[in-house]
Design a protein around this motif. Structure first.
Motif, mmCIF file in Angstrom:
data_model
loop_
_atom_site.group_PDB
_atom_site.id
_atom_site.type_symbol
_atom_site.label_atom_id
_atom_site.label_comp_id
_atom_site.label_asym_id
_atom_site.label_seq_id
_atom_site.Cartn_x
_atom_site.Cartn_y
_atom_site.Cartn_z
ATOM 1 N N GLU A 201 0.843 -1.211 0.000
ATOM 2 C CA GLU A 201 0.000 0.000 0.000
ATOM 3 C C GLU A 201 0.876 1.259 0.000
ATOM 4 O O GLU A 201 0.630 2.214 -0.749
ATOM 5 C CB GLU A 201 -0.926 0.006 1.215
ATOM 6 N N SER A 202 1.921 1.257 0.853
ATOM 7 C CA SER A 202 2.818 2.417 0.915
ATOM 8 C C SER A 202 3.552 2.623 -0.403
ATOM 9 O O SER A 202 3.765 3.754 -0.840
ATOM 10 C CB SER A 202 3.825 2.239 2.061
ATOM 11 N N MET A 203 3.967 1.519 -1.040
ATOM 12 C CA MET A 203 4.627 1.621 -2.345
ATOM 13 C C MET A 203 3.714 2.324 -3.350
ATOM 14 O O MET A 203 4.129 3.253 -4.055
ATOM 15 C CB MET A 203 4.964 0.223 -2.877
ATOM 16 N N VAL A 204 2.464 1.873 -3.413
ATOM 17 C CA VAL A 204 1.515 2.409 -4.396
ATOM 18 C C VAL A 204 1.236 3.887 -4.129
ATOM 19 O O VAL A 204 1.206 4.707 -5.051
ATOM 20 C CB VAL A 204 0.205 1.595 -4.369
ATOM 21 N N LEU A 205 1.046 4.242 -2.862
ATOM 22 C CA LEU A 205 0.692 5.620 -2.518
ATOM 23 C C LEU A 205 1.863 6.584 -2.664
ATOM 24 O O LEU A 205 1.652 7.776 -2.907
ATOM 25 C CB LEU A 205 0.159 5.686 -1.079
ATOM 26 N N ASN A 206 3.095 6.068 -2.522
ATOM 27 C CA ASN A 206 4.260 6.962 -2.479
ATOM 28 C C ASN A 206 5.093 6.997 -3.752
ATOM 29 O O ASN A 206 6.010 7.810 -3.857
ATOM 30 C CB ASN A 206 5.166 6.570 -1.307
ATOM 31 N N SER A 207 4.795 6.134 -4.715
ATOM 32 C CA SER A 207 5.625 6.109 -5.924
ATOM 33 C C SER A 207 4.789 5.740 -7.139
ATOM 34 O O SER A 207 4.136 4.699 -7.172
ATOM 35 C CB SER A 207 6.765 5.099 -5.762
ATOM 36 N N HIS A 208 4.818 6.618 -8.137
ATOM 37 C CA HIS A 208 4.062 6.368 -9.368
ATOM 38 C C HIS A 208 4.631 5.159 -10.109
ATOM 39 O O HIS A 208 3.885 4.329 -10.641
ATOM 40 C CB HIS A 208 4.115 7.605 -10.268
ATOM 41 N N SER A 209 5.953 5.051 -10.147
ATOM 42 C CA SER A 209 6.564 3.933 -10.883
ATOM 43 C C SER A 209 6.291 2.599 -10.188
ATOM 44 O O SER A 209 6.064 1.581 -10.845
ATOM 45 C CB SER A 209 8.074 4.152 -11.026
ATOM 46 N N LEU A 210 6.307 2.622 -8.832
ATOM 47 C CA LEU A 210 6.043 1.370 -8.103
ATOM 48 C C LEU A 210 4.586 0.945 -8.248
ATOM 49 O O LEU A 210 4.278 -0.249 -8.159
ATOM 50 C CB LEU A 210 6.392 1.526 -6.625
ATOM 51 N N TYR A 211 3.680 1.904 -8.463
ATOM 52 C CA TYR A 211 2.272 1.530 -8.669
ATOM 53 C C TYR A 211 2.169 0.534 -9.814
ATOM 54 O O TYR A 211 1.510 -0.499 -9.708
ATOM 55 C CB TYR A 211 1.409 2.772 -8.972
ATOM 56 N N HIS A 212 2.824 0.843 -10.936
ATOM 57 C CA HIS A 212 2.737 -0.029 -12.116
ATOM 58 C C HIS A 212 3.328 -1.405 -11.820
ATOM 59 O O HIS A 212 2.777 -2.429 -12.251
ATOM 60 C CB HIS A 212 3.457 0.618 -13.302
#
Length: 718
Positions: A201-212
């Motif tokens: 969840e933190s990855m997705v909320l804090n990084s656009h590249s990690l969302y993908h």
């Protein structure tokens, strides 16, 4: 007679504390806040004959046991118990060595200690500077840690990343795959699953590249599977991750994701396993359900902001379909196209403003094409209701007909406002509605219920076209009052709306309305001005009493920490504000002894609200929500410190801002004060203006009559 000497209070720069060291008697010392911290630590070490004072530091003995730095030393209060400990640099180096040791037991103990220490920003900075996060990431990527050891590793990693010292973008793909693997495994330890969901969840909320990257590794179906467990904490983290993926998804992918969630029956699983589960809904789960509700309704924003193109034949065909269903039935028996004049008459009966080209009615945004979508849904899925509303009004006298088209368009706009379609979720809000999880087309069904209400209210008010805005105001009040009752299903909503007839709204308004009498004559105005200071003093005392009782506030920030609370209350002598952290929301009053921190009222320089608050100046999609800004206030106190609040409700916001202004001798200017002032002055004036001529008011209450000689009363009806 000996001379009496005045006892001088200790200087404000001197703090009396106790300092502990394992195996030795505690030292009771006075800390001079003007002296360097290193000098104080050296004196403490000398007291126990310890050499190398630069290798030591001071920590709090209670609570989170944070390290004390030059920046935070001002928070030390008289009577605090401190502990001498090894310095954060030395502790970070030792733990980094121990977590890479070969002994499993030693490594487990080191990771356990690291998980606890990582919440300390001073320690975290040192550990991160030694490439500690990279070491933890490699331990996870190796896949050799399991059970408790892995849980502590993930906890420490998450705590360290939460400080925001390093960017999430530095996380490797292999680490993401490993964490996603724990989430996708059918059987995994609960503590590992919980931390893995939180990390993703933190990855997705804090990084656009990690969302993908996360979106490629995590299947929605697997996340939905975690909602069917009995552990509400796991359910909460799973919905939080779904929300994060939803929130950060590109606009062109959100509809696709919503379709996938619908195919996987997310709504019915949440309804059956969460909302209607056997456990009460906790605050964080309520918040995540609210966020999901908001994000789902925000999918309507594109249609809401799309104007109709009057030249688009496909869009015009929808309006033709509305006319056909209402007036032609399934088939046109004549098989011939009606004349244009007949169409114009039909569009007038349908209640459009533009009878010649009704497409022009849908060019205003909001509600745009969303209104047409709602009308078509009603006509197709609730055809009998649609035809009844249209024909019923087309057969009425002209002046009392309810214009269906105009009403449907305005109602759609109103529902978008009430449900805040297009607004970002408010981080402090838990206001979800269970009924919206009971139907796959909840928005459209809600519209269908409300358009029937509007038609009914129009008839009850015997309204004409000139009364259109009045009717819409009444309907808005009916809907908002019904929603406030939190109906659990659409059927319950219908029942509550039935009870809120126009007559009932009038009765409620009458009971709530403040006196509208004419108090404009000079004697009445003079009486009001004389009464007002007394009433303001009464309100001030009530506000201060409420501050003495105290209030619970929720800590904002990372998703995982949203169920942490803190409590603040004013001392009974109105001189000190006491506050401190709590593990859970308190039931009733919190004693002063549990609130370890305090601010003297004399140190308060000012109270600021909204965007002027320090904690509202940081840009964040959720924090900058309008509702959070309206509930935020901060106390600015000496030297340059701030105590930041986000009130749980508008009422608490008014109570606290009023109370703090009263403490500082400033005017109480909240909406609540104005409302209370008007109500109390109105009541007091009515009492003073009672017609008491020739009525003697006794100075003392009348005596209680004597008991009768017997209780065998006889009633004669004859």
């Amino acid at each position: 007679m000996p001379e009496r000497r005045a006892v001088m209070p200790p200087p404000s720069d001197i703090v009396k504390v106790a300092i502990e060291w394992p195996g030795a008697n505690a030292q009771l010392i006075e800390i001079d806040q003007k002296k360097p911290l290193s000098s104080i630590i050296r004196e403490v070490c000398d007291g126990w004959s310890l050499s190398g004072s630069e290798q030591f530091a001071l920590r709090y003995a209670d609570g989170p046991q944070l390290y004390i730095t030059e920046q935070s030393r001002g928070e030390i209060k008289n009577g605090t118990i401190l502990r001498l400990a090894i310095s954060p640099t030395r502790a970070a180096r030792q733990l980094l060595d121990r977590i890479q040791s070969h002994g499993i037991d030693a490594r487990l103990e080191a990771l356990k200690e690291l998980a606890k220490l990582s919440a300390d920003p001073t320690f975290a900075t040192e550990f991160i500077n030694m490439e500690g996060i990279g070491t933890l990431a490699r331990l996870v990527e190796s896949g050799t840690h399991f059970g408790e050891m892995l849980a502590f590793t993930l906890t420490a990693f998450l705590e360290l990343m939460d400080h925001g010292i390093v960017s999430w973008d530095l996380i490797s793909l292999s680490f993401i795959k490993q964490i996603a693997g724990y989430v996708n495994q059918p059987m995994v330890d609960v503590s590992i699953l919980q931390r893995s969901l939180a990390i993703l969840e933190s990855m997705v909320l804090n990084s656009h590249s990690l969302y993908h990257r996360v979106a490629q590794e995590i299947t929605v179906g697997q996340l939905i599977g975690h909602l069917q467990v009995s552990n509400q904490e796991i359910q909460t983290y799973a919905i939080a991750l779904i929300n994060a993926l939803f929130l950060k998804a590109p606009e062109d992918r959100r509809q696709e994701m919503a379709s996938t969630l619908a195919q996987k029956h997310l709504r019915s699983i949440i309804l059956n396993h969460v909302i209607r589960g056997n456990r009460p809904i906790k605050a964080e789960m309520a918040h995540q359900l609210y966020v999901l509700q908001v994000l789902t309704f925000n999918l309507l924003e594109e249609r809401m902001m799309t104007k109709m193109d009057p030249t688009d034949q496909a869009q015009r065909d929808v309006i033709f379909e509305l006319r056909r269903i209402a007036f032609d039935g399934e088939n046109d028996p004549t098989g011939t196209e009606k004349r244009k004049a007949m169409y114009t008459k039909d569009y007038k009966m349908l209640g459009f403003t533009n009878h010649v080209n009704p497409a022009m009615d849908f060019t205003q945004t909001p509600p745009g094409m969303l209104a047409l979508d709602n009308m078509l849904y009603l006509a197709k899925l609730h055809q009998d209701t649609y035809i009844r509303i249209v024909l019923e009004n087309s057969s009425r006298e002209d002046k009392h007909e309810c214009p269906f088209g105009r009403c449907a368009i305005e109602l759609t706009r109103m529902l978008c406002e009430i449900l805040q379609v297009g607004e970002l979720p408010n981080e402090g809000c838990n206001d979800y509605h269970p009924m919206f999880f009971t139907h796959d087309r909840a928005w459209e069904e809600f519209f269908c219920v409300c358009i029937q209400l509007l038609n009914k209210t129009w008839k009850e008010m015997r309204a004409t076209a000139e009364d259109f805005n009045k009717v819409m105001q009444v309907v808005r009040e009916q809907i908002t009052r019904a929603l406030a009752m939190k109906p659990s299903s659409l059927e319950q909503l219908k029942g509550k709306l039935r009870s809120l007839s126009y007559a009932e709204i009038l009765r409620l308004r009458q009971s709530e309305r403040m006196s509208q009498d004419d108090f404009q004559s000079a004697p009445i105005i003079e009486l009001r001005e004389r009464i007002q200071p007394e009433i303001l003093e009464l309100i001030k005392q009530q506000r201060l009493n409420r501050l003495c009782e105290g209030s619970c506030f929720r800590k904002l920030g990372n998703r995982r920490r949203q169920e942490k609370f803190w409590f603040c209350r004013l001392s009974l002598n109105h001189k000190v504000l006491h506050y401190g952290d709590l593990d859970e929301s308190p039931q009733g009053e919190v004693p002063f002894e549990l609130l370890t921190d305090k601010i003297p009222v004399s140190d308060i320089k000012s109270v600021v609200t909204g965007k002027d608050c320090p904690h509202m100046k940081e840009k964040s999609a959720l924090k900058q929500n309008k509702e959070v800004l309206e509930l935020a206030f901060s106390i600015l106190y000496d030297p340059d410190e701030a105590l930041n609040f986000v009130a749980p409700s508008k009422y608490e916001y008014c109570i606290w801002t009023d109370g703090l202004c009263a403490l500082l001798g400033r005017e109480m200017g909240s909406d609540l004060t104005r409302s209370d002032l008007d109500t109390l002055i109105s009541m007091e004036m009515k009492l003073r203006l009672l017609d008491l001529e020739n009525i003697t008011i006794p100075e003392a209450p009348p005596p209680v009559p004597k008991e009768p000689s017997s209780y065998n009363f006889t009633y004669n009806y004859g």
